[in-house]
Design a protein around this motif. Structure first.
Motif, short mmCIF file in Angstrom:
data_model
loop_
_atom_site.label_atom_id
_atom_site.label_comp_id
_atom_site.label_asym_id
_atom_site.label_seq_id
_atom_site.Cartn_x
_atom_site.Cartn_y
_atom_site.Cartn_z
N GLU A 214 36.47 26.25 45.44
CA GLU A 214 35.12 26.81 45.24
C GLU A 214 35.14 28.27 44.79
O GLU A 214 34.09 28.81 44.40
CB GLU A 214 34.33 26.71 46.56
CG GLU A 214 34.61 27.77 47.61
CD GLU A 214 35.92 27.59 48.37
OE1 GLU A 214 36.24 28.44 49.22
OE2 GLU A 214 36.63 26.59 48.10
N TYR A 215 36.29 28.92 44.81
CA TYR A 215 36.36 30.33 44.43
C TYR A 215 35.93 30.55 42.98
O TYR A 215 36.24 29.73 42.11
CB TYR A 215 37.80 30.84 44.56
CG TYR A 215 38.15 31.43 45.91
CD1 TYR A 215 37.32 31.29 47.01
CD2 TYR A 215 39.34 32.13 46.08
CE1 TYR A 215 37.66 31.84 48.23
CE2 TYR A 215 39.68 32.69 47.31
CZ TYR A 215 38.85 32.54 48.38
OH TYR A 215 39.17 33.08 49.59
N ASP A 216 35.22 31.65 42.74
CA ASP A 216 34.93 32.01 41.35
C ASP A 216 36.14 32.75 40.79
O ASP A 216 37.13 33.00 41.48
CB ASP A 216 33.65 32.84 41.23
CG ASP A 216 33.72 34.19 41.93
OD1 ASP A 216 34.81 34.79 41.99
OD2 ASP A 216 32.67 34.65 42.40
N ALA A 217 36.07 33.10 39.50
CA ALA A 217 37.24 33.65 38.81
C ALA A 217 37.74 34.94 39.44
O ALA A 217 38.94 35.23 39.39
CB ALA A 217 36.91 33.87 37.34
N LEU A 218 36.85 35.74 40.03
CA LEU A 218 37.24 37.05 40.53
C LEU A 218 37.52 37.08 42.03
O LEU A 218 37.83 38.15 42.58
CB LEU A 218 36.14 38.07 40.20
CG LEU A 218 35.92 38.35 38.70
CD1 LEU A 218 34.78 39.34 38.52
CD2 LEU A 218 37.18 38.89 38.05
N SER A 219 37.43 35.95 42.71
CA SER A 219 37.61 35.95 44.17
C SER A 219 38.98 36.46 44.59
O SER A 219 39.10 37.29 45.50
CB SER A 219 37.37 34.55 44.73
OG SER A 219 36.02 34.17 44.60
N LEU A 220 40.03 35.97 43.95
CA LEU A 220 41.37 36.41 44.33
C LEU A 220 41.57 37.88 44.01
O LEU A 220 42.27 38.60 44.74
CB LEU A 220 42.42 35.57 43.61
CG LEU A 220 42.61 34.13 44.10
CD1 LEU A 220 43.67 33.41 43.26
CD2 LEU A 220 43.01 34.09 45.58
N GLN A 221 40.96 38.36 42.91
CA GLN A 221 41.07 39.78 42.59
C GLN A 221 40.41 40.63 43.67
O GLN A 221 40.98 41.65 44.10
CB GLN A 221 40.42 40.08 41.24
CG GLN A 221 40.42 41.56 40.87
CD GLN A 221 39.89 41.83 39.48
OE1 GLN A 221 40.33 41.22 38.52
NE2 GLN A 221 38.93 42.74 39.36
N ARG A 222 39.23 40.22 44.14
CA ARG A 222 38.56 40.97 45.19
C ARG A 222 39.41 41.01 46.46
O ARG A 222 39.51 42.05 47.12
CB ARG A 222 37.18 40.36 45.48
CG ARG A 222 36.15 40.60 44.38
CD ARG A 222 34.76 40.23 44.83
NE ARG A 222 34.60 38.80 45.06
CZ ARG A 222 34.14 37.94 44.15
NH1 ARG A 222 33.82 38.37 42.93
NH2 ARG A 222 34.02 36.66 44.42
N GLU A 223 40.02 39.88 46.82
CA GLU A 223 40.86 39.85 48.02
C GLU A 223 42.09 40.75 47.84
O GLU A 223 42.48 41.48 48.78
CB GLU A 223 41.31 38.41 48.31
CG GLU A 223 40.19 37.52 48.82
CD GLU A 223 40.71 36.18 49.29
OE1 GLU A 223 41.95 35.97 49.26
OE2 GLU A 223 39.90 35.33 49.67
N TYR A 224 42.70 40.71 46.67
CA TYR A 224 43.89 41.52 46.42
C TYR A 224 43.56 43.01 46.48
O TYR A 224 44.28 43.79 47.11
CB TYR A 224 44.47 41.14 45.06
CG TYR A 224 45.74 41.90 44.71
CD1 TYR A 224 46.91 41.71 45.44
CD2 TYR A 224 45.76 42.78 43.64
CE1 TYR A 224 48.08 42.39 45.11
CE2 TYR A 224 46.92 43.47 43.30
CZ TYR A 224 48.08 43.27 44.05
OH TYR A 224 49.22 43.96 43.72
N MET A 225 42.44 43.41 45.86
CA MET A 225 42.04 44.82 45.90
C MET A 225 41.69 45.25 47.31
O MET A 225 41.97 46.39 47.71
CB MET A 225 40.86 45.04 44.94
CG MET A 225 41.17 44.74 43.48
SD MET A 225 42.58 45.69 42.86
CE MET A 225 41.89 47.34 42.86
#
Length: 326
Positions: A236-247
């Motif tokens: 269900e994650y959108d394209a930027l979800s992993l980026q937000r978590e990493y940042m």
């Protein structure tokens, strides 16, 4: 708050109008979906939007969805988050009288070393017991999936050597209505510190639906009276979800809130961005200063992520299953 949306009334989003399964005219069906959102404060509202948009995009034209959002009262929340819950969420004590057809239960940020020691364990295990006889199907995501199998079958999650973070190719293991019509490999985001043992799941009667050679079981399921579906990943994650978590994790490292520097999500950022982030990591380990994050340039993702495709297909089949039970 209740969200009611169909082809005549929609939530505010750039979503396209959903289509019928096979183009044939059908009588209207109304389904009631519950979302128990256990995500941390920083992802609370984004998860609301992701799930609501995903449901809308996945539903066929003849299906009208009513969405109720809930939160476990035992999850610690900031003042701002509690205000959002008070305005936009339904009291979870009302869940039994709302006629929930399908339930979605998200993961949560781990606090304790063991799941049974989490402050929300009692509330979450009660939801597991309720859902098995009061829903047609329930989706358990990430930590919620680990908690559910622990409560149901005493299957303990296992700590990974390092965080599993990235986009992984997962293949179908067996045919099932949930994955019907879905071509594999599916590109599925994963973000977790733990895993459940695949052979033990199979031995306890769980159906393994998709898996990856790199990260193990991806989607698995079990029929009770309700059909429980478990996601170890986050389709269900959108394209930027992993980026937000990493940042977020970088910011925590720079602020001294975590000891280890986060690993780059695998197969996620472009090669150019990975080079920039690797250079930034080297600087951050020398100069551990929260203000350093402001020096990061814009980041770009890989062009082959195909974000959302697997999720829409999975949720389309899930909604179809709920509708057939009407």
């Amino acid at each position: 708050m209740t969200l009611l949306f169909d082809r005549h009334r929609r939530i505010t989003s750039p979503a396209l109008a959903p289509a019928d399964f096979d183009g044939r005219a059908r009588g209207p069906i109304e389904l009631t979906i519950g979302l128990v959102n256990n995500m941390p404060d920083s992802a609370l509202k984004a998860t609301d939007v992701q799930i609501a948009r995903l449901l809308q995009q996945s539903a066929p034209r003849h299906v009208r969805l009513r969405l109720h959002c809930f939160s476990l009262p035992s999850i610690p929340r900031s003042h701002a988050a509690r205000s959002h819950l008070a305005q936009a969420y339904t009291d979870i004590d009302r869940i039994d009288g709302l006629g929930i057809d399908g339930l979605i239960v998200t993961g949560a940020e781990p606090i304790a070393a063991r799941l049974r020691e989490e402050p929300y364990w009692s509330d979450l295990s009660s939801i597991v017991d309720w859902a098995r006889t009061n829903t047609r199907s329930t989706i358990w995501s990430c930590l919620a999936a680990h908690a559910a199998v622990l409560h149901l079958d005493d299957i303990e999650r296992q700590r990974l050597a390092g965080k599993c973070s990235g986009v992984y190719e997962c293949v179908k293991v067996r045919d099932d209505w949930l994955t019907d019509g879905i071509e594999t490999p599916l590109k599925v985001p994963h973000s977790r510190l733990n895993a459940v043992n695949e052979p033990l799941l199979a031995a306890r009667g769980y159906d393994i639906l998709t898996r990856s050679d790199e990260v193990g079981v991806d989607i698995f399921a079990r029929s009770m009276p309700s059909r429980f579906v478990f996601f170890q990943g986050h389709p269900e994650y959108d394209a930027l979800s992993l980026q937000r978590e990493y940042m977020r994790d970088i910011a925590r490292f720079l602020a001294g809130q975590r000891d280890d520097y986060p690993r780059l999500p695998k197969s996620y950022f472009s090669a150019e961005t990975e080079a920039v982030l690797n250079a930034f990591e080297a600087r951050a380990k020398v100069r551990r200063d929260p203000t350093l994050a402001a020096e990061l340039p814009g980041l770009t993702l890989r062009t082959d992520l195909a974000s959302g495709c697997a999720a829409q297909a999975l949720f389309r089949n899930w909604i179809g299953y709920l509708g057939q039970a009407e």
